[in-house]
Scaffold this motif. Sequence first.
Motif, short mmCIF file in Angstrom:
data_model
loop_
_atom_site.label_atom_id
_atom_site.label_comp_id
_atom_site.label_asym_id
_atom_site.label_seq_id
_atom_site.Cartn_x
_atom_site.Cartn_y
_atom_site.Cartn_z
N TYR A 65 -12.48 -36.68 8.76
CA TYR A 65 -11.09 -36.31 8.56
C TYR A 65 -10.91 -35.80 7.13
O TYR A 65 -11.53 -36.32 6.20
N VAL A 66 -10.05 -34.81 6.99
CA VAL A 66 -9.65 -34.31 5.68
C VAL A 66 -8.21 -34.76 5.44
O VAL A 66 -7.30 -34.35 6.17
N PRO A 83 -14.02 -39.19 -4.17
CA PRO A 83 -13.50 -37.85 -4.47
C PRO A 83 -12.35 -37.49 -3.53
O PRO A 83 -12.41 -37.73 -2.32
N GLY A 84 -11.29 -36.94 -4.10
CA GLY A 84 -10.13 -36.55 -3.32
C GLY A 84 -9.01 -37.58 -3.34
O GLY A 84 -7.90 -37.29 -2.88
N GLU A 124 -6.05 -35.44 -1.85
CA GLU A 124 -6.20 -33.99 -1.87
C GLU A 124 -7.55 -33.63 -1.25
O GLU A 124 -8.59 -33.79 -1.87
N ASP A 125 -7.50 -33.18 0.00
CA ASP A 125 -8.72 -32.82 0.74
C ASP A 125 -9.78 -33.90 0.65
O ASP A 125 -10.98 -33.62 0.46
#
Length: 390
Positions: free
Chosen positions: A150-151, A194-195, A218-219
């Motif tokens: 999932y993003v 990250p993200g 974020e993404d």
Amino acid sequence: MSVLSIEEQAVVDTVRDFVDREVKPAVNEVEQRDEYPEKWIEQMKELGIYGLAIPEPWGEAPVSMPCYALVTAELARGWMSLAGAMGGHTVVAKLLVEFGTREQQDRYLPRMATGELRATMALTEPGGGSDLQNMATHARLESSPDGDHYVVNGSKTWISNARRSGLIALLCKTDPAAEPKHRGISVLLVEHGPGLTVSKDLHKLGYKGVETCELVFEDMRVPAEAVLGTTPGKGFGQMMKGLETGRIQVASRALGVADAALTDALRYSQERESFGKPIWQHQSVGNYLADMATKITAARQLLLYAAGRYDAGERCDMEAGMAKLFTSEIAMEVALNAVRIHGGYGYSTEFDVERYFRDAPLMIVGEGTNEIQRNVIAAQMVKRGGLDRT
């Protein structure tokens, strides 16, 4: 008459002794510095508090919900922030026990039981408040050579323990087009990476020491198997069940704050004299004390009733809502009356009662505002055809 076994009462007594010995003598200084209570958190780990809801084979035998509620109240009696430091953690633990896959349970629960890994929930959004079905945070499923993932994009706010919790139960939309909306909502088990940015700490009236933050996604890539239970679209119902625990926990915090405020007011009213007698003998002060004690006793019974229904496997969203509503409102009232009884000293940071008065409002607005609780209670009464009388 105690609702607890001898063993569970010993657990509550141990936590009470910890609060009286370690927390009470130093809490004002720590709170006024807005200092994270690292030492006390480590002691809470040693006492097994982070594993109270986690059964074998991942933890020790879990305590009953009434025992958990009274442990929480004891922590809040010392400092409400200590109860807040383990509240969301317990909700996530119960979500994993009830809905998680065996792989998810084995991955997280052993470390959660010891407090090595702490968890929190991420529900509220900057523009959403208690309207969870209209959340904007979403997760888009994508395929790639290294597997489905999932993003995630969006933001959450008022997240307690956000910096120090290694696991976040994130409520988000995995199917924004679903109708009804709740069918498109899932819980993702997210770890920091990250993200994900903890964007800022929110400054608060009370509830000091424990950080409350905004989260920005974020993404952020999250494995598809991070969906709680692996089946998407069930997150809203899962989290509503989790909030039964959360609301019992918030009610317990409120009970602890109210109990501390009454204890301090009762002691002060016997020590302080005016017009030649202790002030408790003045009718206005005595009436405050009598009302405070009566309402706290009622709140305790309402809390234990909701906790007992939870343990019996009965639906208790209405009962947990009642406990949270009533106990948080009387905590605010009792804290204010404790200030009144202390007079000018009640406004001084040298006395604990001003802290109780700053901490109490959180329970009125936290874990669903009391206005939301009233909606839940009214809807459930209509659905059930009135109050249960058993």
